[in-house]
Write a protein that holds these residues in place. Structure first.
Motif, PDB file in Angstrom:
ATOM      1  N   GLU A   1       0.841  -1.384  -0.085  1.00 23.71           N
ATOM      2  CA  GLU A   1      -0.188  -0.044   0.083  1.00 23.71           C
ATOM      3  C   GLU A   1       0.777   1.108  -0.236  1.00 23.71           C
ATOM      4  N   GLU A   2       2.297   1.735   0.174  1.00 25.97           N
ATOM      5  CA  GLU A   2       3.523   2.521   0.277  1.00 25.97           C
ATOM      6  C   GLU A   2       3.761   2.174  -0.833  1.00 25.97           C
ATOM      7  N   VAL A   3       3.642   1.502  -1.463  1.00 27.67           N
ATOM      8  CA  VAL A   3       4.403   1.937  -2.941  1.00 27.67           C
ATOM      9  C   VAL A   3       3.780   2.436  -4.682  1.00 27.67           C
ATOM     10  N   SER A   4       3.690   3.667  -5.156  1.00 28.83           N
ATOM     11  CA  SER A   4       2.840   4.692  -5.946  1.00 28.83           C
ATOM     12  C   SER A   4       2.923   4.114  -7.704  1.00 28.83           C
ATOM     13  N   ILE A   5       2.851   3.330  -7.775  1.00 30.67           N
ATOM     14  CA  ILE A   5       3.509   2.658  -9.985  1.00 30.67           C
ATOM     15  C   ILE A   5       3.712   4.269 -10.321  1.00 30.67           C
ATOM     16  N   ALA A   6       2.214   4.430  -9.965  1.00 29.89           N
ATOM     17  CA  ALA A   6       2.194   5.847 -10.624  1.00 29.89           C
ATOM     18  C   ALA A   6       3.153   6.567 -10.753  1.00 29.89           C
ATOM     19  N   LEU A   7       3.986   6.939  -9.499  1.00 26.51           N
ATOM     20  CA  LEU A   7       5.323   8.135  -9.050  1.00 26.51           C
ATOM     21  C   LEU A   7       5.900   7.546  -9.151  1.00 26.51           C
ATOM     22  N   VAL A   8       6.596   5.783  -9.606  1.00 28.19           N
ATOM     23  CA  VAL A   8       7.885   5.646  -9.954  1.00 28.19           C
ATOM     24  C   VAL A   8       7.261   5.933 -11.616  1.00 28.19           C
ATOM     25  N   LEU A   9       6.743   5.432 -12.251  1.00 33.30           N
ATOM     26  CA  LEU A   9       6.068   5.470 -14.201  1.00 33.30           C
ATOM     27  C   LEU A   9       6.521   7.282 -14.239  1.00 33.30           C
ATOM     28  N   ASP A  10       6.086   8.389 -13.270  1.00 30.23           N
ATOM     29  CA  ASP A  10       5.925   9.701 -13.663  1.00 30.23           C
ATOM     30  C   ASP A  10       7.532  10.021 -13.950  1.00 30.23           C
ATOM     31  N   LEU A  11       7.884   9.776 -12.640  1.00 32.36           N
ATOM     32  CA  LEU A  11       9.725  10.149 -13.048  1.00 32.36           C
ATOM     33  C   LEU A  11      10.534   9.659 -13.820  1.00 32.36           C
ATOM     34  N   ALA A  12       9.848   7.854 -13.583  1.00 28.94           N
ATOM     35  CA  ALA A  12      10.962   7.878 -14.894  1.00 28.94           C
ATOM     36  C   ALA A  12      10.432   8.181 -16.640  1.00 28.94           C
ATOM     37  N   ARG A  13       9.356   8.576 -16.331  1.00 24.64           N
ATOM     38  CA  ARG A  13       8.734   8.864 -17.910  1.00 24.64           C
ATOM     39  C   ARG A  13      10.287  10.350 -17.646  1.00 24.64           C
ATOM     40  N   ASP A  14       9.423  11.570 -16.903  1.00 23.62           N
ATOM     41  CA  ASP A  14      10.455  12.772 -16.466  1.00 23.62           C
ATOM     42  C   ASP A  14      11.738  12.625 -16.779  1.00 23.62           C
ATOM     43  N   VAL A  15      12.708  11.647 -16.186  1.00 24.06           N
ATOM     44  CA  VAL A  15      14.091  11.664 -16.095  1.00 24.06           C
ATOM     45  C   VAL A  15      14.681  10.760 -17.658  1.00 24.06           C
ATOM     46  N   ALA A  16      14.058  10.222 -18.058  1.00 19.79           N
ATOM     47  CA  ALA A  16      13.998   9.306 -20.010  1.00 19.79           C
ATOM     48  C   ALA A  16      13.600  10.682 -20.513  1.00 19.79           C
ATOM     49  N   HIS A  17      13.050  11.689 -20.369  1.00 19.40           N
ATOM     50  CA  HIS A  17      13.134  12.849 -21.474  1.00 19.40           C
ATOM     51  C   HIS A  17      13.708  13.532 -21.521  1.00 19.40           C
ATOM     52  N   ASP A  18      13.887  14.093 -19.749  1.00 21.80           N
ATOM     53  CA  ASP A  18      14.913  15.127 -19.801  1.00 21.80           C
ATOM     54  C   ASP A  18      16.383  14.909 -19.830  1.00 21.80           C
ATOM     55  N   VAL A  19      16.879  13.835 -19.197  1.00 25.73           N
ATOM     56  CA  VAL A  19      18.352  13.349 -18.965  1.00 25.73           C
ATOM     57  C   VAL A  19      18.517  13.025 -19.733  1.00 25.73           C
ATOM     58  N   ALA A  20      17.775  11.071 -19.891  1.00 22.57           N
ATOM     59  CA  ALA A  20      18.343  10.487 -21.051  1.00 22.57           C
ATOM     60  C   ALA A  20      18.279   8.663 -19.910  1.00 22.57           C
ATOM     61  N   ARG A  21      17.475   8.220 -21.424  1.00 26.93           N
ATOM     62  CA  ARG A  21      16.341   6.649 -20.981  1.00 26.93           C
ATOM     63  C   ARG A  21      17.601   6.201 -20.151  1.00 26.93           C
ATOM     64  N   PRO A  22      19.067   6.132 -20.124  1.00 25.47           N
ATOM     65  CA  PRO A  22      19.553   4.890 -19.251  1.00 25.47           C
ATOM     66  C   PRO A  22      19.235   5.627 -17.912  1.00 25.47           C
ATOM     67  N   ALA A  23      19.044   7.127 -17.761  1.00 24.19           N
ATOM     68  CA  ALA A  23      19.061   7.750 -15.791  1.00 24.19           C
ATOM     69  C   ALA A  23      18.087   7.167 -15.364  1.00 24.19           C
ATOM     70  N   ALA A  24      16.891   6.603 -15.802  1.00 27.88           N
ATOM     71  CA  ALA A  24      15.291   7.048 -15.763  1.00 27.88           C
ATOM     72  C   ALA A  24      15.452   5.600 -14.807  1.00 27.88           C
ATOM     73  N   PRO A  25      15.726   4.714 -14.431  1.00 30.39           N
ATOM     74  CA  PRO A  25      15.574   3.221 -13.610  1.00 30.39           C
ATOM     75  C   PRO A  25      16.585   3.621 -12.239  1.00 30.39           C
ATOM     76  N   VAL A  26      17.967   4.413 -13.081  1.00 29.99           N
ATOM     77  CA  VAL A  26      18.933   4.640 -12.084  1.00 29.99           C
ATOM     78  C   VAL A  26      18.692   5.501 -10.968  1.00 29.99           C
ATOM     79  N   SER A  27      17.369   6.284 -11.436  1.00 25.18           N
ATOM     80  CA  SER A  27      17.531   7.509 -10.789  1.00 25.18           C
ATOM     81  C   SER A  27      16.217   7.364  -9.534  1.00 25.18           C
ATOM     82  N   ALA A  28      15.290   6.336 -10.563  1.00 25.97           N
ATOM     83  CA  ALA A  28      14.405   5.564  -9.638  1.00 25.97           C
ATOM     84  C   ALA A  28      15.067   4.733  -8.127  1.00 25.97           C
ATOM     85  N   PHE A  29      15.540   3.572  -8.431  1.00 27.11           N
ATOM     86  CA  PHE A  29      16.646   3.193  -7.946  1.00 27.11           C
ATOM     87  C   PHE A  29      16.942   4.239  -6.645  1.00 27.11           C
TER      88      PHE A  29
END
Length: 95
Positions: free
Chosen positions: A31-59
């Protein structure tokens, strides 16, 4: 000769099931895991920085949130900080 392909794309309806299984395996409260929050972060980082930065940033956001107590509020705060940095990166201000 037949060619075998492996589809590594998770259907959207299976995402909840996958996250449930991971949370159970890692002993995390689902109940404390927000899939939308993580996916939104991954999307933002992938578009604003670089795709490989998305999973690393989420971690890294998750790691930071965990070290600060691990609450949903801490996760949201960490995600906001990383998303803001990504926006600055896109605009050239953070480099």
């Amino acid at each position: 000769m037949t060619e075998t392909t492996t589809d590594r794309t998770l259907p959207p309806e299976a995402l909840d099931t996958w996250v449930d299984a991971v949370c159970e395996r890692l002993d995390l409260p689902r109940e404390e895991v927000s899939i939308a929050l993580v996916l939104d972060l991954a999307r933002d980082v992938a578009h604003d920085v670089a795709r490989p930065a998305a999973p690393v940033s989420a971690f890294l956001a998750g790691l930071a949130a965990g070290r600060r107590g691990g609450s949903a509020d801490e996760a949201e705060a960490a995600v906001r900080l990383v998303a803001a940095l990504a926006a600055q990166w896109r605009d050239g201000a953070a480099r």
